[in-house]
Design an enzyme around this catalytic site. Structure first.
Site, PDB file in Angstrom:
ATOM      1  N   THR A 129       0.417  -0.918   0.516  1.00 54.70           N
ATOM      2  CA  THR A 129      -0.169  -0.333   0.190  1.00 54.70           C
ATOM      3  C   THR A 129       1.359   1.333  -0.318  1.00 54.70           C
ATOM      4  OG1 THR A 129      -1.726  -1.594   1.174  1.00 54.70           O
ATOM      5  CG2 THR A 129      -1.903   1.213   1.228  1.00 54.70           C
ATOM      6  N   GLU A 130       0.086   2.163  -0.929  1.00 60.02           N
ATOM      7  CA  GLU A 130       0.778   3.391  -0.625  1.00 60.02           C
ATOM      8  C   GLU A 130       0.419   4.707  -0.327  1.00 60.02           C
ATOM      9  OE1 GLU A 130       2.713   3.739  -5.096  1.00 60.02           O
ATOM     10  OE2 GLU A 130       3.627   2.125  -4.110  1.00 60.02           O
ATOM     11  N   ARG A 250      -4.898 -14.759   1.802  1.00 64.18           N
ATOM     12  CA  ARG A 250      -6.244 -14.527   1.845  1.00 64.18           C
ATOM     13  C   ARG A 250      -6.909 -15.390   2.639  1.00 64.18           C
ATOM     14  NH1 ARG A 250      -7.613 -11.311  -3.451  1.00 64.18           N
ATOM     15  NH2 ARG A 250      -6.912  -9.064  -2.591  1.00 64.18           N
ATOM     16  N   GLY A 349     -25.624  -5.917  26.339  1.00 65.01           N
ATOM     17  CA  GLY A 349     -26.130  -4.687  26.743  1.00 65.01           C
ATOM     18  C   GLY A 349     -24.548  -4.133  27.016  1.00 65.01           C
ATOM     19  N   GLU A 373      -5.395  -6.991   2.839  1.00 63.68           N
ATOM     20  CA  GLU A 373      -5.381  -8.243   2.098  1.00 63.68           C
ATOM     21  C   GLU A 373      -6.435  -8.193   0.930  1.00 63.68           C
ATOM     22  OE1 GLU A 373      -1.728  -8.416   2.841  1.00 63.68           O
ATOM     23  OE2 GLU A 373      -2.455 -10.001   1.834  1.00 63.68           O
ATOM     24  N   GLY A 374      -7.210  -6.885   0.970  1.00 62.08           N
ATOM     25  CA  GLY A 374      -8.079  -6.408  -0.119  1.00 62.08           C
ATOM     26  C   GLY A 374      -9.559  -6.474   0.601  1.00 62.08           C
ATOM     27  N   THR A 375     -10.095  -5.737   0.251  1.00 58.87           N
ATOM     28  CA  THR A 375     -11.252  -5.219   1.240  1.00 58.87           C
ATOM     29  C   THR A 375     -12.342  -5.903   1.083  1.00 58.87           C
ATOM     30  OG1 THR A 375     -12.380  -3.428  -0.403  1.00 58.87           O
ATOM     31  CG2 THR A 375     -10.705  -2.795   1.787  1.00 58.87           C
ATOM     32  N   GLN A 377     -15.115  -5.096  -0.695  1.00 59.88           N
ATOM     33  CA  GLN A 377     -16.012  -4.375  -1.519  1.00 59.88           C
ATOM     34  C   GLN A 377     -14.433  -5.581  -3.218  1.00 59.88           C
ATOM     35  OE1 GLN A 377     -15.285  -2.172   0.628  1.00 59.88           O
ATOM     36  NE2 GLN A 377     -16.937  -1.897   1.233  1.00 59.88           N
TER      37      GLN A 377
HETATM   38  C1  LIG Z   1      -4.424  -1.482  10.167  1.00 62.48           C
HETATM   39  C2  LIG Z   1      -3.717  -2.249   8.777  1.00 62.48           C
HETATM   40  C3  LIG Z   1      -2.603  -3.029   8.546  1.00 62.48           C
HETATM   41  C4  LIG Z   1      -2.270  -2.581   7.291  1.00 62.48           C
HETATM   42  N1  LIG Z   1      -1.558  -3.743   6.857  1.00 62.48           N
HETATM   43  C5  LIG Z   1      -0.751  -3.569   5.958  1.00 62.48           C
HETATM   44  C6  LIG Z   1       0.355  -4.253   5.353  1.00 62.48           C
HETATM   45  O1  LIG Z   1       0.865  -5.543   6.210  1.00 62.48           O
HETATM   46  N2  LIG Z   1       0.569  -4.597   3.894  1.00 62.48           N
HETATM   47  C7  LIG Z   1       0.043  -3.825   3.313  1.00 62.48           C
HETATM   48  O2  LIG Z   1       0.525  -3.751   2.182  1.00 62.48           O
HETATM   49  N3  LIG Z   1      -0.602  -3.294   3.860  1.00 62.48           N
HETATM   50  C8  LIG Z   1      -1.384  -2.966   4.505  1.00 62.48           C
HETATM   51  N4  LIG Z   1      -2.484  -2.346   5.047  1.00 62.48           N
HETATM   52  C9  LIG Z   1      -3.505  -1.530   4.272  1.00 62.48           C
HETATM   53  C10 LIG Z   1      -4.671  -2.400   3.086  1.00 62.48           C
HETATM   54  O3  LIG Z   1      -4.283  -3.056   2.237  1.00 62.48           O
HETATM   55  C11 LIG Z   1      -5.383  -1.413   2.410  1.00 62.48           C
HETATM   56  O4  LIG Z   1      -6.209  -0.365   2.961  1.00 62.48           O
HETATM   57  C12 LIG Z   1      -6.642  -1.704   1.499  1.00 62.48           C
HETATM   58  O5  LIG Z   1      -5.664  -2.158   0.976  1.00 62.48           O
HETATM   59  C13 LIG Z   1      -7.323  -0.790   1.328  1.00 62.48           C
HETATM   60  O6  LIG Z   1      -6.885   0.447   0.815  1.00 62.48           O
HETATM   61  P1  LIG Z   1      -6.991   2.042   0.795  1.00 62.48           P
HETATM   62  O7  LIG Z   1      -6.623   2.159   2.400  1.00 62.48           O
HETATM   63  O8  LIG Z   1      -5.924   2.845  -0.273  1.00 62.48           O
HETATM   64  O9  LIG Z   1      -8.547   2.218   0.764  1.00 62.48           O
HETATM   65  P2  LIG Z   1      -9.208   2.492  -0.527  1.00 62.48           P
HETATM   66  O10 LIG Z   1      -8.658   1.916  -2.221  1.00 62.48           O
HETATM   67  O11 LIG Z   1      -9.208   3.880  -1.523  1.00 62.48           O
HETATM   68  O12 LIG Z   1     -10.533   1.739  -0.889  1.00 62.48           O
HETATM   69  C14 LIG Z   1     -11.210   2.364   0.288  1.00 62.48           C
HETATM   70  C15 LIG Z   1     -12.805   2.167  -0.118  1.00 62.48           C
HETATM   71  O13 LIG Z   1     -13.171   2.411  -1.211  1.00 62.48           O
HETATM   72  C16 LIG Z   1     -13.397   0.655  -1.757  1.00 62.48           C
HETATM   73  N5  LIG Z   1     -13.117   0.184  -3.051  1.00 62.48           N
HETATM   74  C17 LIG Z   1     -12.040   0.896  -3.519  1.00 62.48           C
HETATM   75  N6  LIG Z   1     -11.884   0.325  -5.237  1.00 62.48           N
HETATM   76  C18 LIG Z   1     -13.068   0.118  -4.946  1.00 62.48           C
HETATM   77  C19 LIG Z   1     -14.029  -0.654  -6.217  1.00 62.48           C
HETATM   78  N7  LIG Z   1     -13.229   0.100  -7.702  1.00 62.48           N
HETATM   79  N8  LIG Z   1     -14.883  -0.972  -6.491  1.00 62.48           N
HETATM   80  C20 LIG Z   1     -15.572  -0.431  -5.101  1.00 62.48           C
HETATM   81  N9  LIG Z   1     -15.708   0.419  -4.223  1.00 62.48           N
HETATM   82  C21 LIG Z   1     -13.978   0.131  -4.448  1.00 62.48           C
HETATM   83  C22 LIG Z   1     -12.607   0.135  -1.324  1.00 62.48           C
HETATM   84  O14 LIG Z   1     -12.958  -1.143  -0.849  1.00 62.48           O
HETATM   85  C23 LIG Z   1     -12.745   1.183   0.805  1.00 62.48           C
HETATM   86  O15 LIG Z   1     -13.879   0.137   1.204  1.00 62.48           O
HETATM   87  C24 LIG Z   1      -3.207  -2.519   6.449  1.00 62.48           C
HETATM   88  C25 LIG Z   1      -4.344  -1.724   6.487  1.00 62.48           C
HETATM   89  C26 LIG Z   1      -4.530  -1.501   7.678  1.00 62.48           C
HETATM   90  C27 LIG Z   1      -5.213  -0.198   8.172  1.00 62.48           C
END
Ligand SMILES: Cc1cc2nc3c(=O)[nH]c(=O)nc-3n(C[C@H](O)[C@H](O)[C@H](O)COP(=O)(O)OP(=O)(O)OC[C@H]3O[C@@H](n4cnc5c(N)ncnc54)[C@H](O)[C@@H]3O)c2cc1C
Length: 396
Positions: A129-130, A250, A349, A373-375, A377
């Site tokens: 992630t970036e 996953r 409660g 690891e992928g939200t 959505q």
């Molecule tokens: C506690 C924690 C630990 C983490 N650990 C790691 C790690 O070890 N290594 C690493 O690389 N990352 C890590 N992450 C990052 C995590 O994998 C990302 O936060 C996640 O992939 C979502 O990316 P984003 O936060 O940029 O959200 P975004 O990609 O900006 O998404 C924001 C929202 O929009 C939704 N969305 C985005 N695209 C679409 C689409 N095409 N269609 C429908 N909905 C969409 C998403 O589901 C989300 O609800 C971690 C995050 C947290 C909070």
């Protein structure tokens, strides 16, 4: 045919993992939830025990499983079952376990035999992630430019689980942005490499025992031999190599969610029984107290997430492509653990909302299982693409 009964030979491992969770994790759960960013030193002993389990082919962490050709195994199944037990103890602490990082899973998935031997025993975090790229991991901007025997990395990585504590971080970077996803490779970056700077640690809603780091890569030179897999760019394969990691990780995240949900259900059952609510498996739910009916509904949901997780692990162990099933498991488990833990807070409660019980903590811990690891959505998007036969360009 898929057989989702727990193989008898794994029951000892499951028992050991449960004992370890009871002895080391659950008793320290609240302590490190409150002492965020403090290293849980109690984990050192447990990590040594886990190393022993992994060496004997079992395991209970996120260390990952190598896919080799040959006979079916129970390696993924045992890691998932062990992880469920450990997360019944505490998910944040499991994520803090030395040598069990998601980067270890990446190394196990894509490293060459030589690299596997070289990085053996290292604790590896994973940095995809970036600031401008989360879900769309194919759009990362961190670059890797070859310079003699090294690659020079530049960019920023955020939300790196165990980033501060791990020995090294598996960093995703592109060799050439103009060539798209196929040019994305992963590099093992040792934590003390000049130019690999820790910017800060995050404060979080849940899994507060686990550190989450933000890094800057500023002309960071890593040996060319630390590129995992092959440097060759094969446009027809997209970034299949690095994506393989997710087929392993996953189901693991789904297993973490299963463990948290089970903890919450067990505690809620105890509280309901104490309150005189009887849960009757022989009567229809519409003929029972509302709390008992809600509990039965949650147990059905729990069973679905548990079985989908085992299915994804079983397929990997039996050399069957499991990307779709890994996403099924992750989507169902992440969503259900979030819903179940919150509903348990509700059923208990005001007690459920206080720090007397761990229910409120589990509801905070569960949410991340639906994000990293992928939200939720994104899992649904992947599932839809596969079922409809669409490419990522056709269905966004
Ligand atoms: C506690 C924690 C630990 C983490 N650990 C790691 C790690 O070890 N290594 C690493 O690389 N990352 C890590 N992450 C990052 C995590 O994998 C990302 O936060 C996640 O992939 C979502 O990316 P984003 O936060 O940029 O959200 P975004 O990609 O900006 O998404 C924001 C929202 O929009 C939704 N969305 C985005 N695209 C679409 C689409 N095409 N269609 C429908 N909905 C969409 C998403 O589901 C989300 O609800 C971690 C995050 C947290 C909070």
């Amino acid at each position: 045919m898929i057989n989702l009964e727990v193989p008898r030979k794994l029951t000892t491992l499951v028992d050991q993992a449960r004992q370890a969770a009871m002895a080391f994790l659950r008793p320290n759960s609240r302590k490190y939830d409150q002492a965020e960013h403090t290293y849980p030193k109690e984990l050192d002993t447990l990590a040594s025990l886990l190393d022993g389990l992994s060496a004997s082919g079992g395991g209970a962490g996120a260390g990952g499983v190598r896919r080799t050709s040959g006979k079916p195994s129970t390696a993924n199944m045992s890691v998932c079952l062990g992880t469920m037990e450990m997360c019944w103890g505490d998910a944040g602490l499991l994520l803090s376990m030395p040598r069990q990082g998601l980067g270890n899973a990446a190394i196990a998935s894509v490293a060459s035999e030589e690299q596997l031997a070289r990085f053996k025993g290292k604790w590896a975090a994973m940095a995809i992630t970036e600031p401008d790229t989360g879900s769309d991991s194919g759009a990362i901007r961190t670059t890797a430019v070859r310079d003699g025997d090294h690659y020079v990395l530049n960019g920023e990585k955020i939300f790196v689980t165990s980033g501060e504590r791990a020995d090294c971080v598996v960093v995703w970077a592109t060799l050439d942005r103009s060539l798209g996803k196929a040019a994305i490779k992963s590099f093992v970056v040792e934590r003390d490499t000049p130019g690999f700077e820790l910017v800060r640690l995050e404060h979080k809603l849940g899994i507060r025992a686990s550190d989450t780091a933000h890094f800057r890569l500023d002309n960071c030179r890593v040996p060319a031999s630390n590129l995992l897999g092959t440097p060759e760019i094969k446009p027809d394969q997209g970034f299949a190599g690095v994506m393989q990691t997710f087929d392993n990780t996953r189901p693991l995240v789904a297993a973490m969610a299963v463990g948290i949900a089970r903890a919450a259900l067990e505690e809620t059952r105890r509280l309901l029984t104490e309150a005189g609510v009887e849960i009757d498996y022989d009567r229809p739910t519409n003929n029972q107290p509302a709390a008992a009916a809600a509990f039965l509904e949650m147990e059905a949901d729990y069973e679905a997430m548990y079985l989908l997780t085992l299915q994804a692990a079983w397929m990997a162990d039996n050399r069957q492509p499991n990307s779709l099933q890994a996403s099924y498991a992750k989507a169902k488990a992440g969503r259900s653990a979030t819903a179940i833990t919150l509903r348990c807070v509700e059923l208990a409660g005001s007690i459920g909302y206080t720090e007397h019980e761990l229910l409120e903590k589990w509801s905070r811990d569960a949410k991340i299982m639906d994000i990293f690891e992928g939200t939720q959505q994104i899992q649904q998007l992947i599932i839809a693409r596969r079922l409809l036969g669409k490419t990522s360009a056709e269905l966004k």
